[in-house]
Design a protein around this motif. Sequence first.
Motif, PDB file in Angstrom:
ATOM      1  N   ASP A   1      55.075  31.118  18.577  1.00  0.00           N
ATOM      2  CA  ASP A   1      54.373  29.843  18.539  1.00  0.00           C
ATOM      3  C   ASP A   1      52.857  30.039  18.512  1.00  0.00           C
ATOM      4  O   ASP A   1      52.107  29.083  18.679  1.00  0.00           O
ATOM      5  CB  ASP A   1      54.766  29.011  19.765  1.00  0.00           C
ATOM      6  N   GLY A   2      52.421  31.280  18.308  1.00  0.00           N
ATOM      7  CA  GLY A   2      50.995  31.537  18.162  1.00  0.00           C
ATOM      8  C   GLY A   2      50.214  31.607  19.456  1.00  0.00           C
ATOM      9  O   GLY A   2      48.983  31.572  19.448  1.00  0.00           O
ATOM     10  N   GLU A   3      50.911  31.703  20.586  1.00  0.00           N
ATOM     11  CA  GLU A   3      50.193  31.818  21.853  1.00  0.00           C
ATOM     12  C   GLU A   3      49.824  33.275  22.136  1.00  0.00           C
ATOM     13  O   GLU A   3      50.590  34.181  21.804  1.00  0.00           O
ATOM     14  CB  GLU A   3      51.067  31.317  23.002  1.00  0.00           C
ATOM     15  N   ALA A   4      48.670  33.484  22.771  1.00  0.00           N
ATOM     16  CA  ALA A   4      48.257  34.841  23.131  1.00  0.00           C
ATOM     17  C   ALA A   4      49.040  35.299  24.348  1.00  0.00           C
ATOM     18  O   ALA A   4      49.113  34.589  25.352  1.00  0.00           O
ATOM     19  CB  ALA A   4      46.766  34.873  23.421  1.00  0.00           C
ATOM     20  N   ALA A   5      49.645  36.467  24.242  1.00  0.00           N
ATOM     21  CA  ALA A   5      50.467  36.984  25.333  1.00  0.00           C
ATOM     22  C   ALA A   5      50.211  38.475  25.489  1.00  0.00           C
ATOM     23  O   ALA A   5      49.462  39.081  24.720  1.00  0.00           O
ATOM     24  CB  ALA A   5      51.943  36.718  25.053  1.00  0.00           C
ATOM     25  N   GLY A   6      50.822  39.071  26.487  1.00  0.00           N
ATOM     26  CA  GLY A   6      50.679  40.506  26.695  1.00  0.00           C
ATOM     27  C   GLY A   6      51.850  41.034  27.492  1.00  0.00           C
ATOM     28  O   GLY A   6      52.547  40.277  28.172  1.00  0.00           O
ATOM     29  N   LEU A   7      52.070  42.348  27.380  1.00  0.00           N
ATOM     30  CA  LEU A   7      53.092  42.999  28.200  1.00  0.00           C
ATOM     31  C   LEU A   7      52.498  43.217  29.593  1.00  0.00           C
ATOM     32  O   LEU A   7      51.325  43.578  29.720  1.00  0.00           O
ATOM     33  CB  LEU A   7      53.493  44.338  27.588  1.00  0.00           C
ATOM     34  N   ARG A   8      53.280  43.017  30.627  1.00  0.00           N
ATOM     35  CA  ARG A   8      52.754  43.177  31.986  1.00  0.00           C
ATOM     36  C   ARG A   8      52.344  44.633  32.229  1.00  0.00           C
ATOM     37  O   ARG A   8      53.016  45.543  31.759  1.00  0.00           O
ATOM     38  CB  ARG A   8      53.788  42.746  33.019  1.00  0.00           C
ATOM     39  N   PHE A   9      51.238  44.822  32.951  1.00  0.00           N
ATOM     40  CA  PHE A   9      50.778  46.183  33.257  1.00  0.00           C
ATOM     41  C   PHE A   9      51.154  46.564  34.688  1.00  0.00           C
ATOM     42  O   PHE A   9      51.032  47.713  35.079  1.00  0.00           O
ATOM     43  CB  PHE A   9      49.266  46.326  33.031  1.00  0.00           C
ATOM     44  N   ASP A  10      51.573  45.576  35.480  1.00  0.00           N
ATOM     45  CA  ASP A  10      52.152  45.867  36.793  1.00  0.00           C
ATOM     46  C   ASP A  10      53.084  44.727  37.153  1.00  0.00           C
ATOM     47  O   ASP A  10      53.239  43.789  36.360  1.00  0.00           O
ATOM     48  CB  ASP A  10      51.078  46.125  37.861  1.00  0.00           C
ATOM     49  N   GLN A  11      53.712  44.805  38.315  1.00  0.00           N
ATOM     50  CA  GLN A  11      54.649  43.755  38.698  1.00  0.00           C
ATOM     51  C   GLN A  11      54.061  42.810  39.742  1.00  0.00           C
ATOM     52  O   GLN A  11      54.689  41.841  40.131  1.00  0.00           O
ATOM     53  CB  GLN A  11      55.949  44.384  39.235  1.00  0.00           C
ATOM     54  N   THR A  12      52.822  43.112  40.164  1.00  0.00           N
ATOM     55  CA  THR A  12      52.213  42.292  41.211  1.00  0.00           C
ATOM     56  C   THR A  12      51.700  40.973  40.637  1.00  0.00           C
ATOM     57  O   THR A  12      51.787  39.925  41.285  1.00  0.00           O
ATOM     58  CB  THR A  12      51.073  43.069  41.908  1.00  0.00           C
ATOM     59  N   VAL A  13      51.202  41.017  39.402  1.00  0.00           N
ATOM     60  CA  VAL A  13      50.689  39.797  38.785  1.00  0.00           C
ATOM     61  C   VAL A  13      51.815  38.766  38.633  1.00  0.00           C
ATOM     62  O   VAL A  13      51.618  37.566  38.875  1.00  0.00           O
ATOM     63  CB  VAL A  13      49.969  40.107  37.442  1.00  0.00           C
ATOM     64  N   GLY A  14      53.009  39.232  38.289  1.00  0.00           N
ATOM     65  CA  GLY A  14      54.162  38.327  38.167  1.00  0.00           C
ATOM     66  C   GLY A  14      54.539  37.731  39.522  1.00  0.00           C
ATOM     67  O   GLY A  14      54.882  36.554  39.622  1.00  0.00           O
ATOM     68  N   LEU A  15      54.468  38.558  40.560  1.00  0.00           N
ATOM     69  CA  LEU A  15      54.757  38.072  41.915  1.00  0.00           C
ATOM     70  C   LEU A  15      53.767  36.987  42.309  1.00  0.00           C
ATOM     71  O   LEU A  15      54.146  35.926  42.814  1.00  0.00           O
ATOM     72  CB  LEU A  15      54.692  39.230  42.916  1.00  0.00           C
ATOM     73  N   ALA A  16      52.475  37.257  42.060  1.00  0.00           N
ATOM     74  CA  ALA A  16      51.436  36.295  42.433  1.00  0.00           C
ATOM     75  C   ALA A  16      51.677  34.964  41.710  1.00  0.00           C
ATOM     76  O   ALA A  16      51.635  33.893  42.324  1.00  0.00           O
ATOM     77  CB  ALA A  16      50.058  36.859  42.085  1.00  0.00           C
ATOM     78  N   ARG A  17      51.954  35.042  40.416  1.00  0.00           N
ATOM     79  CA  ARG A  17      52.219  33.825  39.648  1.00  0.00           C
ATOM     80  C   ARG A  17      53.430  33.087  40.209  1.00  0.00           C
ATOM     81  O   ARG A  17      53.419  31.864  40.397  1.00  0.00           O
ATOM     82  CB  ARG A  17      52.421  34.150  38.162  1.00  0.00           C
TER      83      ARG A  17
END
Lengths: 476, 476
Positions: free
Chosen positions: B76-92
């Motif tokens: 859908d043209g959104e800017a995304a990225g592969l996670r570089f750690d698992q803490t950012v996902g936890l925080a979100r």
Amino acid sequence: MSEDIQRVEPRVLKGFRDLLPSDLIARNGVVRVIQGIFEKYGFVPLETPAVEHIETLFGSGGDEANKEIWRLETPDGEAAGLRFDQTVGLARALAQYPDQLKAPFRRYAMGNVWRADKPGPGRYRQFMQLDIDAAGSANVAVDAEIIAIMCEALSALGLREYVVYVNNRELIDAVLEDCGIAEPSRQKHVLRVIDKLAKVGLDNIRREMGPGRIDDSGDPIPGVGLAPEVIDRILNLISVTGATRAEIIEQLAQLVSTEHAQAALADLRTVAAALDAMGIHDDHARIQPSLTRGLDYYTSIVYEAMLPQAPQFGSVMGGGRYNRLVERFMDRSIPGTGVGVGIDRLLAALAHLGLVEERKTVVQVLVVTMGKTPLTESLRLASELREAGISTEVYIGAKMNLKSQLSHADHYGIPVAVIVGEDEIANGVVSIKDLMAGKQARLEIADHDAYRKAGTASQVTVPRASLVAEVRRLLA
Amino acid sequence: MSEDIQRVEPRVLKGFRDLLPSDLIARNGVVRVIQGIFEKYGFVPLETPAVEHIETLFGSGGDEANKEIWRLETPDGEAAGLRFDQTVGLARALAQYPDQLKAPFRRYAMGNVWRADKPGPGRYRQFMQLDIDAAGSANVAVDAEIIAIMCEALSALGLREYVVYVNNRELIDAVLEDCGIAEPSRQKHVLRVIDKLAKVGLDNIRREMGPGRIDDSGDPIPGVGLAPEVIDRILNLISVTGATRAEIIEQLAQLVSTEHAQAALADLRTVAAALDAMGIHDDHARIQPSLTRGLDYYTSIVYEAMLPQAPQFGSVMGGGRYNRLVERFMDRSIPGTGVGVGIDRLLAALAHLGLVEERKTVVQVLVVTMGKTPLTESLRLASELREAGISTEVYIGAKMNLKSQLSHADHYGIPVAVIVGEDEIANGVVSIKDLMAGKQARLEIADHDAYRKAGTASQVTVPRASLVAEVRRLLA
């Protein structure tokens, strides 16, 4: 520093989802059962990267898969993509390490794959696949072993009613050949039409094998253009039913005569004999002559698992034999056969049938610290419980009052609380609260006083030395 | 059809690797041990997607991490990225599901992360992380529990010598403050310099805290510009040693006086008391006043695990307390503390110390089919073994002669072969071959005849009914 932080809305990308503890505890349990069965049948783990060269991915799953590849570029400017399945990685690895992964080679893989297609209910852009593939055996007895694995897994997950449908799609090809339809593209078209049987019904697939039809939305669906007598032969073949595998095979034998058809039947007989030898009941693995599993990729035996008590979830495992696994990567072919477990569908079906327990935590005991008791007392006690293998959390939160601590246990469904207060320490005892019993009792009681008593009744005070034994008794 | 296939070279992308069965069998074993310990301490699993909105990832790991984000675009043209750690996902997730993931919340995550940096020996662009984080507790007793988990995991993996170094980096900040150095950027600079102590030595970090120095390649390294007396105070502090945690804390207490320093020391005392309560020996968790773990991200307690018998592998687990976990995603902060296990390093170190068994397979028995014996006999026999929980492969390959079958067992290191021949079936017996004993005997024998006999000596023929018992005896 807090001021310069740019606030970001916490959300996942479209088509993605978080697996919260309750989802993952259930999934991990199912995955562990299936993994154990894979290993018991001699399959070993292999993990290939999530990102591959685009040319490795491209083409291997057909045009449909190519459109679904999520592309990206490496820091070195190479074209790459996220894997859309785990079979392409297996094929590449077999070609890349022929000395290490000598045939026959059986591997399982349990990882995420990514598809850049339209998300919808139950359709995600990232999902987990559990796959087994046996490479290097042309003998379809291996297919029977995979069917046995499917049956054992479904049974181990608590299902009593399940059916793995089995067929050899070559039988249909052989009949078409016998009628003079030899082009692979037309044969595959017929297989794709038959695949729609359950969805659109016999009359519609009859039309699609002939001149074509107009679908519900008014769009024309082009037909294969077979003659009516050819269609009749095919429909006769795929309509064969019977009580046992042997009966169905003998009925199919009445309908075919060519050498190719005999060979295809012989393979079905091998599968049936192998299933008998492994003790797979006729109710659990049935020959279904109309099963084709649409994909062009399969070459002969195909199989899929259905749950008669939860048909709305469709097939929960599916696969088949493909005899051209590695030819994109090396100068020869290696025959393969394998199944993929649709873990999300399977989990949804198991939940629907009440066969997975909804749990928000793995914690069995919450240690609750009361009043001025030092936290070290709670830590000491938790160590004792953990030493006995009991999953234990010490409540260490912002608010250390009893209500916050018990409400934490309640929120996460922790079944037992061990309470460490000054009195308990002074008297060398601990208080143990059966939170599930208390909850159950309260649910059954209308009166306020009785309600409060129920909470107390579910609490016992025992000598410190009896801690582990008493907790074990409650958890049992 | 084979002709139009475009051959693709089988290879992985730069910085990626395949995990072959031997790698994965070893890794799965270690992961399972660690996962069991995580769960025993009350941590629950949470899995966030591999792909996230770029703004979710961006900024959370500092500039260094931003450069390492592997970017991509959604369909859908959104800017995304592969996670570089698992803490950012936890925080979100903590910000996204505040009602479900109520604090205190302890989660573990075991998944792949991706970094778009330069690959090198032991540095990959995709690697697995095992993480635990406890969110919502400001009390550093939680840090002590995490240190206890690190110790228990290392011990459970068979290590007798291991040390978790612990420190409170606030102590250094407090001394700097006391010397009038209050700017967070300068304080962090000092912490990063101290982090290099083991690598560059005391003299060099002294220079880096002062005017700076010229490194081996002739490049200038700018200094923090501290006055010599300030540097002396810092070096005195970080050089404190002692036999026990209590002794080190008391020595540190001699060197500091301000309120901030007292508070930092009090936290170290809490950690030490909690470690004592959980029975963690002074040899296994030591206070190391020079430990800072460079990253700006940590706010107070830091910890890392080292293996004195394999120091070349560096720290095999590391983490600390960060009190600003979710503030990028919501209007408040949640304190957190957590550790990441460097599973690749840990595995390499365990292998170096002979603590992981190199196994190419999980298969315990290969069923070998001889001569004209129908394969169904072998399948029947394999079912019996599997029912007894024994991992069994039936050899079903292109060549069904004895040599191919035994060489398969040898290649993969399958320890036992069960041989099903016509004689065996006629006499109601099975032949069972101890392949490991045969191999061992052959290795010790020079003479050809004796060599052949050794092969035979390791083979027994037993009644069919004794199959499972005899195989179990050999495997034991």
